[in-house]
Enzyme design. Structure first.
Site, PDB file in Angstrom:
ATOM      1  N   GLN A  92       0.828  -1.203   0.000  1.00 18.03           N
ATOM      2  CA  GLN A  92       0.000   0.000   0.000  1.00 18.03           C
ATOM      3  C   GLN A  92       0.865   1.256   0.000  1.00 18.03           C
ATOM      4  O   GLN A  92       1.543   1.537   0.987  1.00 18.03           O
ATOM      5  CB  GLN A  92      -0.873  -0.033   1.260  1.00 18.03           C
ATOM      6  CG  GLN A  92      -1.818   1.122   1.434  1.00 18.03           C
ATOM      7  CD  GLN A  92      -2.667   0.945   2.692  1.00 18.03           C
ATOM      8  OE1 GLN A  92      -2.191   0.413   3.708  1.00 18.03           O
ATOM      9  NE2 GLN A  92      -3.909   1.375   2.651  1.00 18.03           N
ATOM     10  N   TYR A 139       0.571   4.611   0.494  1.00 19.67           N
ATOM     11  CA  TYR A 139      -0.296   5.697   0.978  1.00 19.67           C
ATOM     12  C   TYR A 139       0.517   6.757   1.729  1.00 19.67           C
ATOM     13  O   TYR A 139       0.749   7.846   1.236  1.00 19.67           O
ATOM     14  CB  TYR A 139      -1.376   5.121   1.910  1.00 19.67           C
ATOM     15  CG  TYR A 139      -2.672   4.708   1.226  1.00 19.67           C
ATOM     16  CD1 TYR A 139      -2.687   4.156  -0.048  1.00 19.67           C
ATOM     17  CD2 TYR A 139      -3.900   4.855   1.874  1.00 19.67           C
ATOM     18  CE1 TYR A 139      -3.877   3.775  -0.658  1.00 19.67           C
ATOM     19  CE2 TYR A 139      -5.094   4.475   1.275  1.00 19.67           C
ATOM     20  CZ  TYR A 139      -5.075   3.931   0.013  1.00 19.67           C
ATOM     21  OH  TYR A 139      -6.259   3.559  -0.571  1.00 19.67           O
ATOM     22  N   SER A 140       0.932   6.413   2.966  1.00 17.34           N
ATOM     23  CA  SER A 140       1.596   7.398   3.826  1.00 17.34           C
ATOM     24  C   SER A 140       2.894   7.900   3.209  1.00 17.34           C
ATOM     25  O   SER A 140       3.570   7.187   2.466  1.00 17.34           O
ATOM     26  CB  SER A 140       1.933   6.785   5.187  1.00 17.34           C
ATOM     27  OG  SER A 140       0.772   6.440   5.864  1.00 17.34           O
ATOM     28  N   SER A 143       3.881  -1.635   4.483  1.00 16.39           N
ATOM     29  CA  SER A 143       3.959  -2.985   5.071  1.00 16.39           C
ATOM     30  C   SER A 143       4.266  -3.998   3.987  1.00 16.39           C
ATOM     31  O   SER A 143       3.618  -3.993   2.948  1.00 16.39           O
ATOM     32  CB  SER A 143       2.632  -3.394   5.713  1.00 16.39           C
ATOM     33  OG  SER A 143       2.154  -2.368   6.518  1.00 16.39           O
ATOM     34  N   GLU A 146      -9.866  -1.842   4.653  1.00 12.59           N
ATOM     35  CA  GLU A 146      -8.740  -2.139   5.539  1.00 12.59           C
ATOM     36  C   GLU A 146      -9.210  -2.164   6.992  1.00 12.59           C
ATOM     37  O   GLU A 146      -8.921  -3.096   7.732  1.00 12.59           O
ATOM     38  CB  GLU A 146      -7.632  -1.088   5.364  1.00 12.59           C
ATOM     39  CG  GLU A 146      -6.465  -1.307   6.326  1.00 12.59           C
ATOM     40  CD  GLU A 146      -5.344  -0.284   6.173  1.00 12.59           C
ATOM     41  OE1 GLU A 146      -5.536   0.713   5.442  1.00 12.59           O
ATOM     42  OE2 GLU A 146      -4.282  -0.484   6.790  1.00 12.59           O
TER      43      GLU A 146
END
Lengths: 396, 368
Positions: free
Chosen positions: A127, A129-130, A162, A245
């Protein structure tokens, strides 16, 4: 209807009993779909035989690798798997997060390209995202993607990715319009991890382990055909994925038993380690009460989960209420670790080496690692904001 | 076992809700709390006669409607929402459950139809409302069959038309009934912080009784469980209403040029309270669903009373805090619920008591 579901149950039961390999029963390894990891023979066999039936993602349409099962049938399948202690054949961000999102927002070509691979366990996803500058304020992300011909060229940095080291693909939020208001210039793209523009660096955590990575994108390429949703309208797609999620983290949805948050016991009966301390005459009554209070919260959590899960099965989609489960579930998991560490007293401060048992060190490491659970996937403070806004309707 | 309310049950809730909306307002509660009996006869007759609510949970064979804890819980939640003032909890719940669980057959036949129809308002006299273990130590039946002793707090003791008593004797605990005019009986009002639920001290001196049934420790514990769950439903209703009203207030009240509900500190407090409520509510509903399905419930009733006691109190505290100055005035209704929350928290055992009761039943040892 009843007869056909009962027929399905007995068929399923027979098939599972005949076909589930012994190595897929009881606690143990679950396939992640990663092409970069090796798995035990039975883990692989279990994945393949289940994928053949579409049962890795039983409710997806057959055309995308699923089995077109109804909610009730899927429930029966999971119940029958639980009855023999069979593990899930496959868990990753593809089956639980990207897949459901693609089913909703993807084009037919995207669904056909990606979903069958996910269903077969042929790729693990991570993912994007951040970012270092965009954590809780995710929409403030600055990784930039510029369309050149049929490709997006991406520059920027993602963090807290992750499983990036074992992932084959990434779903990624990128800024495609820097002049628009922040929520309106974001797009949702898919890109392969094995390419020169992608560099991964694991992040060592306070517990000593490294489940997260930094991912550097220096001219990384995503095909234009892998843009999910419209250009500059990726925020809605990305947010929907977050609900999948959180519902996974909260154990919602028509899922199997395994999605319980870390360390949550099945009933009011105490977990083994806590029960030992409760029975120990050395344990103070205040500590015993603390254990009981934790168990009560845990039980109420399960019951609320069951109630909302039932509502989901009755056709409601998991919405903002998923934030309630993320927040409460994370606190529960964290509090359990703290409580266990406290009950262990001086045995609960060992880091490594002689003088502490493996179990003691494991508990201490888990206690350290549990600091992360109220932060990742959206901090508890952000979840509380979401609950206040979306569930209670409090103003901005 | 059902896991969600059925359509019929939701419909039943709206019927109860509509009735109480009209007949149990806070201005009525403010008036009734100033009276000695604390309830409105006309509303009681309508509730028991036309609606038949009083016999909701009592067996059909004895004049009730034969529903179980789920429907009783629905009635009580709606009553708790509106601070209904009247003998429903004392007569229908405490006395009704005591007779249904503890009386012998002949006495069920005699007493339950009267309770179920609302024709008689019956108070249950217990010498200890704090803990089930304390019952039957102060109130004793002599060898001559006469009852003596003091029950310091009896819900609706003054207004009741008949008394039921659990008392000890040389041969164990029993359930008895006493006429209101009996010799040696004196009843004195006791003023608690919550005047929407009337209390009285009841004293017996060599009072004649009529035997109703033998009370085993198991049956007494089951009665206490059921009564605690019923009270928890009433409390959940009150807590839910208070939280809704409080959140509505934070959306309206403007300070620093913005609604206070837009301030993050307040948002987080409200979100926390919502979680507390939702989880306590799920536990309460679960226990009623499983009681209705006839499943044995060993730990959950105490878990529920403990959680709900904390939940109602915390929401009531926040309800005052988040209203600022207006929240601690007499004029504002918030304190009516705050008071009800406090008394309900301790009636039938505090959160701490019920946690201890769970520890005992889970096999934990005494710290001694």
């Amino acid at each position: 209807m009843t007869t056909s579901i009962e027929a399905f149950r007995s068929e399923t039961r027979d098939w599972l009993r005949t076909n589930c390999p012994p190595g897929a029963i009881g606690p143990g390894e679950i396939h992640s779909g990663s092409t970069k990891m090796s798995f035990q023979a039975d883990t692989v066999a279990w994945l393949e035989i289940m994928a053949d039936r579409g049962w890795t993602v039983p409710m997806w349409p057959k055309a995308y690798g699923g089995a077109d099962l109804s909610l009730d049938q899927a429930k029966v399948l999971y119940e029958e798997m639980a009855a023999i202690g069979a593990r899930l054949p496959l868990i990753n961000m593809g089956t639980r997060m990207l897949g459901p999102t693609l089913l909703e927002y993807g084009t037919e070509a995207q669904k056909l390209r990606h979903l069958p691979v996910i269903a077969r366990g042929g790729a693990a996803w991570c993912q994007g995202y951040s970012e270092p500058g965009a954590g809780s304020d995710l929409a403030g992300l600055s990784t930039k993607a510029v369309l050149q011909g049929d490709q997006f060229v991406i520059h920027g940095q993602k963090i807290w990715t992750s499983g990036a080291q074992n992932a084959d693909w990434m779903f990624c939020l990128v800024r495609t319009d820097s002049d628009a208001p922040k929520h309106q210039g974001i797009s949702f793209v898919l890109l392969p991890m094995d390419q020169p523009g992608v560099t991964i660096k694991p992040i060592k955590l306070l517990s000593g382990s490294s489940p997260f990575c930094e991912t550097f994108l220096d001219g990384a390429i995503a095909e234009k055909s892998d843009l999910v949703g419209k250009l500059n309208e990726g925020w809605a797609v990305g947010k929907r994925l977050l609900q999948h999620e959180r519902s996974g983290q909260g154990g919602l949805g028509p899922g199997p038993v395994r999605s319980r948050p870390v360390g949550v016991t099945v009933d009011l009966e105490l977990s083994e380690v806590l029960a030992r301390y409760v029975a120990d005459p050395q344990t103070k009554s205040s500590q015993r009460e603390a254990v009981l209070r934790w168990n009560m919260r845990n039980r109420a959590f399960q019951l609320t989960q069951a109630r909302m899960g039932q509502e989901v099965r009755d056709g409601k989609t998991p919405g903002a209420a998923t934030s309630m489960f993320k927040l409460y579930g994370a606190s529960l998991a964290q509090d359990k670790q703290s409580l266990t560490a406290e009950l262990m007293g001086c045995a609960g401060i060992g880091w490594e080496g002689e003088g502490f048992s493996e179990e003691e060190i494991g508990a201490t490491r888990s206690w350290l690692a549990s600091r992360a659970v109220t932060i990742y996937g959206g901090t508890n403070e952000v979840q509380a904001n979401i609950i206040a806004k979306r569930v209670l309707g409090l103003p901005d | 076992m059902q896991t969600l309310y059925t359509d019929d049950q939701n419909q039943f809730r709206s019927v109860v809700s509509r009735f109480l909306e009209a007949h149990a307002t806070t201005s009525q509660a403010r008036e009734l709390q100033e009276t000695a009996s604390g309830f409105d006869q006309a509303v009681w007759h309508q509730m028991s006669g036309e609606l038949g609510l009083v016999g909701t949970h009592l067996p059909e064979a004895y004049g009730g409607f034969g529903f179980g804890m789920i429907e009783l819980g629905i009635v009580l939640e709606e009553m708790g929402r509106r601070l209904y003032c009247g003998p429903f909890f004392s007569s229908a719940v405490l006395s009704g459950l005591a007779v249904a669980e503890l009386a012998d057959e002949a006495n069920k036949i005699e007493l339950l139809p009267k309770i179920a129809s609302g024709e008689e308002r019956v108070a249950l006299v217990l010498d200890d409302l704090n803990q089930v273990e304390g019952i039957g130590h102060q109130l004793m039946i002599s060898d001559q069959g006469l009852l003596s002793g003091t029950a310091p707090m009896v819900i609706d003791g003054l207004s009741a038309q008949r008394l039921l008593v659990i008392a000890g004797s040389a041969t164990g605990l029993g359930l008895y009934q006493v006429d209101k005019g009996a010799q040696g009986l004196s009843i004195t009002p006791r003023v608690s912080v919550d005047q929407t639920r009337k209390l009285a001290e009841v004293v017996f001196v060599d009072t004649a009784t009529q035997f109703v049934g033998r009370v085993s420790p198991e049956a007494l514990n089951r009665f206490w469980d059921l009564a605690s769950v019923a009270l928890s439903h009433e409390m959940i209703g009150g807590a839910e209403r208070l939280l809704e009203d409080t959140i509505a207030y934070t959306k309206l009240r403007v300070q620093f040029g913005r609604p206070i509900g837009s301030v993050q500190a307040i948002k987080h407090r409200c979100a926390d309270l919502l979680l507390t409520l939702e989880f306590a509510k799920a536990a309460t509903q679960h226990v009623s669903f499983s009681l209705a399905a006839g499943e044995e419930e060993k730990h959950h009733p105490s878990m529920v009373k403990a959680m709900v006691s904390d939940c109602y109190r915390d929401i009531a505290i926040a309800a005052i805090q988040l209203r600022g100055g207006i929240g601690f005035t007499w004029e504002n209704d918030t304190h009516l619920w705050f008071r009800r929350a406090k008394c309900s928290e301790v009636l039938l055992g505090t959160a701490g008591y019920h946690r201890e009761r769970m520890i005992q039943s889970l096999g934990g040892q005494d710290a001694a």
